[in-house]
Enzyme design. Structure first.
Site, PDB file in Angstrom:
ATOM      1  N   ARG A 264     -12.711 -22.104  13.529  1.00 27.60           N
ATOM      2  CA  ARG A 264     -13.492 -20.931  13.941  1.00 27.60           C
ATOM      3  C   ARG A 264     -14.500 -20.397  12.932  1.00 27.60           C
ATOM      4  O   ARG A 264     -15.571 -19.940  13.345  1.00 27.60           O
ATOM      5  CB  ARG A 264     -12.534 -19.823  14.412  1.00 27.60           C
ATOM      6  CG  ARG A 264     -11.908 -20.171  15.758  1.00 27.60           C
ATOM      7  CD  ARG A 264     -10.635 -19.412  16.027  1.00 27.60           C
ATOM      8  NE  ARG A 264      -9.563 -19.834  15.131  1.00 27.60           N
ATOM      9  CZ  ARG A 264      -8.336 -19.322  15.143  1.00 27.60           C
ATOM     10  NH1 ARG A 264      -8.045 -18.355  16.003  1.00 27.60           N
ATOM     11  NH2 ARG A 264      -7.419 -19.760  14.316  1.00 27.60           N
TER      12      ARG A 264
ATOM     13  N   LYS B 117     -12.623 -32.979  13.969  1.00 29.43           N
ATOM     14  CA  LYS B 117     -11.242 -33.104  14.449  1.00 29.43           C
ATOM     15  C   LYS B 117     -11.223 -32.838  15.953  1.00 29.43           C
ATOM     16  O   LYS B 117     -11.689 -31.797  16.411  1.00 29.43           O
ATOM     17  CB  LYS B 117     -10.321 -32.102  13.751  1.00 29.43           C
ATOM     18  CG  LYS B 117      -8.864 -32.207  14.241  1.00 29.43           C
ATOM     19  CD  LYS B 117      -7.928 -31.392  13.400  1.00 29.43           C
ATOM     20  CE  LYS B 117      -7.741 -29.978  13.855  1.00 29.43           C
ATOM     21  NZ  LYS B 117      -7.010 -29.824  15.131  1.00 29.43           N
TER      22      LYS B 117
ATOM     23  N   THR C 233       3.086 -25.117  10.585  1.00 29.65           N
ATOM     24  CA  THR C 233       3.032 -23.813   9.907  1.00 29.65           C
ATOM     25  C   THR C 233       3.483 -22.678  10.829  1.00 29.65           C
ATOM     26  O   THR C 233       3.757 -21.577  10.373  1.00 29.65           O
ATOM     27  CB  THR C 233       1.610 -23.516   9.381  1.00 29.65           C
ATOM     28  OG1 THR C 233       0.674 -23.846  10.398  1.00 29.65           O
ATOM     29  CG2 THR C 233       1.310 -24.322   8.140  1.00 29.65           C
TER      30      THR C 233
ATOM     31  N   ASP D 139      -6.309 -35.630  16.408  1.00 30.27           N
ATOM     32  CA  ASP D 139      -5.114 -34.842  16.077  1.00 30.27           C
ATOM     33  C   ASP D 139      -4.212 -34.727  17.302  1.00 30.27           C
ATOM     34  O   ASP D 139      -4.192 -33.701  17.979  1.00 30.27           O
ATOM     35  CB  ASP D 139      -5.608 -33.464  15.596  1.00 30.27           C
ATOM     36  CG  ASP D 139      -4.498 -32.506  15.235  1.00 30.27           C
ATOM     37  OD1 ASP D 139      -3.362 -32.960  15.001  1.00 30.27           O
ATOM     38  OD2 ASP D 139      -4.773 -31.292  15.184  1.00 30.27           O
TER      39      ASP D 139
ATOM     40  N   ASP E 228       7.646 -39.825  19.470  1.00 29.64           N
ATOM     41  CA  ASP E 228       8.389 -40.446  20.568  1.00 29.64           C
ATOM     42  C   ASP E 228       9.230 -41.571  19.958  1.00 29.64           C
ATOM     43  O   ASP E 228       9.303 -41.695  18.736  1.00 29.64           O
ATOM     44  CB  ASP E 228       7.402 -40.975  21.630  1.00 29.64           C
ATOM     45  CG  ASP E 228       8.019 -41.012  23.031  1.00 29.64           C
ATOM     46  OD1 ASP E 228       9.183 -41.447  23.150  1.00 29.64           O
ATOM     47  OD2 ASP E 228       7.334 -40.645  23.988  1.00 29.64           O
TER      48      ASP E 228
ATOM     49  N   LYS F  50      -0.796 -35.735  17.172  1.00 29.90           N
ATOM     50  CA  LYS F  50       0.576 -35.466  16.689  1.00 29.90           C
ATOM     51  C   LYS F  50       1.634 -36.211  17.503  1.00 29.90           C
ATOM     52  O   LYS F  50       2.518 -35.594  18.135  1.00 29.90           O
ATOM     53  CB  LYS F  50       0.875 -33.964  16.712  1.00 29.90           C
ATOM     54  CG  LYS F  50      -0.055 -33.123  15.836  1.00 29.90           C
ATOM     55  CD  LYS F  50       0.408 -31.683  15.795  1.00 29.90           C
ATOM     56  CE  LYS F  50      -0.472 -30.790  14.962  1.00 29.90           C
ATOM     57  NZ  LYS F  50      -1.810 -30.505  15.534  1.00 29.90           N
TER      58      LYS F  50
HETATM   59  O1  C5P Z   1      -9.958 -22.104  13.753  1.00 30.04           O
HETATM   60  P1  C5P Z   1      -9.094 -22.559  12.613  1.00 30.04           P
HETATM   61  O2  C5P Z   1      -9.861 -22.768  11.316  1.00 30.04           O
HETATM   62  O3  C5P Z   1      -7.889 -21.658  12.414  1.00 30.04           O
HETATM   63  O4  C5P Z   1      -8.578 -24.005  13.074  1.00 30.04           O
HETATM   64  C1  C5P Z   1      -7.611 -24.708  12.348  1.00 30.04           C
HETATM   65  C2  C5P Z   1      -7.306 -25.989  13.065  1.00 30.04           C
HETATM   66  O5  C5P Z   1      -6.249 -26.658  12.373  1.00 30.04           O
HETATM   67  C3  C5P Z   1      -6.824 -25.816  14.502  1.00 30.04           C
HETATM   68  O6  C5P Z   1      -7.270 -26.959  15.245  1.00 30.04           O
HETATM   69  C4  C5P Z   1      -5.313 -25.812  14.368  1.00 30.04           C
HETATM   70  O7  C5P Z   1      -4.675 -26.286  15.531  1.00 30.04           O
HETATM   71  C5  C5P Z   1      -5.117 -26.805  13.223  1.00 30.04           C
HETATM   72  N1  C5P Z   1      -3.863 -26.644  12.487  1.00 30.04           N
HETATM   73  C6  C5P Z   1      -3.515 -25.469  11.845  1.00 30.04           C
HETATM   74  N2  C5P Z   1      -2.327 -25.403  11.164  1.00 30.04           N
HETATM   75  C7  C5P Z   1      -1.513 -26.455  11.105  1.00 30.04           C
HETATM   76  C8  C5P Z   1      -1.855 -27.648  11.745  1.00 30.04           C
HETATM   77  C9  C5P Z   1      -3.053 -27.717  12.440  1.00 30.04           C
HETATM   78  O8  C5P Z   1      -4.266 -24.513  11.875  1.00 30.04           O
HETATM   79  N3  C5P Z   1      -0.403 -26.369  10.405  1.00 30.04           N
END
Ligand code: C5P
Length: 235
Positions: free
Chosen positions: A211, A32, A119, A59, A64, A61
């Site tokens: 992460r 992603k 979220t 990603d 517009d 998003k």
């Molecule tokens: O590091 P981590 O596992 O928390 O990364 C989750 C990824 O998913 C990040 O790129 C975050 O921006 C994305 N994301 C999220 N929650 C959402 C939409 C996207 O954590 N509702």
């Protein structure tokens, strides 16, 4: 339906990304690419990741007026990404236009999925800032149904919402779910998290993991563990 683990490459430069990808000798994970990396490096980063043989969820998003989103989607489609996304809040007209823009002359196109409510948006913020008075879970399902009615392929949602989305939009409507953590791992700033195995049980088609893989001492081992727990039926 192909289920897979998508690694969220939240790096701020191409060098950091390539140092990470160079660790993977035997597999080509689905990646992603988000706003941070795309805005820092431009479309060239997408071309290079493709050249290296990875699938890409871009990603960005989009949100517009329909005509602008349609034209932007045509550009993303020509980059040959595998999944793109937009905000369902942009309305059905915007989602339909996006799909048109994304469709190539030969009829093929990347998958298109919608963000329902982020979220990070709480019930309180939705009511006070956005003047949306309905319960959050109802809004999420309503937006998912709008996405489905507009011809989209699925939504980004919490694994905890995946079952409800499938119930209301059908089993083949994709759920792409972030917020995944190993049972023994750090949660970080994510609030409602599930393990890869639990996400599978709840009906996720793709889990997005950042992460727990990118910051692991051994990212390749962490990625393999994720795949095994999500796809292999291990707990
Ligand atoms: O590091 P981590 O596992 O928390 O990364 C989750 C990824 O998913 C990040 O790129 C975050 O921006 C994305 N994301 C999220 N929650 C959402 C939409 C996207 O954590 N509702």
């Amino acid at each position: 339906m192909a289920k897979d683990v998508i690694i969220a490459c939240d790096f701020n430069s191409a060098d950091e990304l390539y140092a990470f990808l160079d660790k993977f000798k035997d597999e080509k994970p689905f990646l992603k690419v988000g706003m941070e990396l795309f805005y820092a490096e431009g479309p060239q980063i997408v071309r290079e990741i493709k050249r290296r043989g990875h699938k890409i969820f871009l990603d960005l998003k989009l949100h517009d007026i329909p005509n602008t989103v349609k034209k932007a989607m045509a550009v993303l489609s020509s980059l040959d990404v595998d999944i793109c996304n937009l905000h369902a809040a942009g309305t059905k007209a915007m989602m339909e236009a996006a799909l048109e823009g994304l469709t190539r002359p030969d009829g093929t196109r990347p998958l298109l999925i919608a963000v329902t409510q982020l979220t990070s948006t709480s019930q309180e913020r939705m009511e006070e800032d956005l003047l949306i008075k309905e319960p959050l879970d109802k809004v999420v399902i309503h937006y998912a149904q709008n996405a489905k009615a507009s011809g989209l392929d699925g939504v980004v949602c919490s694994p905890l919402e995946a079952g409800k989305v499938k119930d209301s939009c059908g089993e083949s409507f994709l759920t792409v779910t972030p917020g995944v953590r190993f049972a023994d791992g750090a949660v970080g700033d994510q609030v409602r998290v599930t393990t890869p195995a639990k996400a599978r049980e709840l009906g996720s088609d793709y889990i997005v993991v950042g992460r727990p893989v990118t910051q692991a001492d051994d990212p390749v081992a962490a990625y393999r563990r994720c795949v095994k727990e999500f796809l292999g039926g291990e707990n």
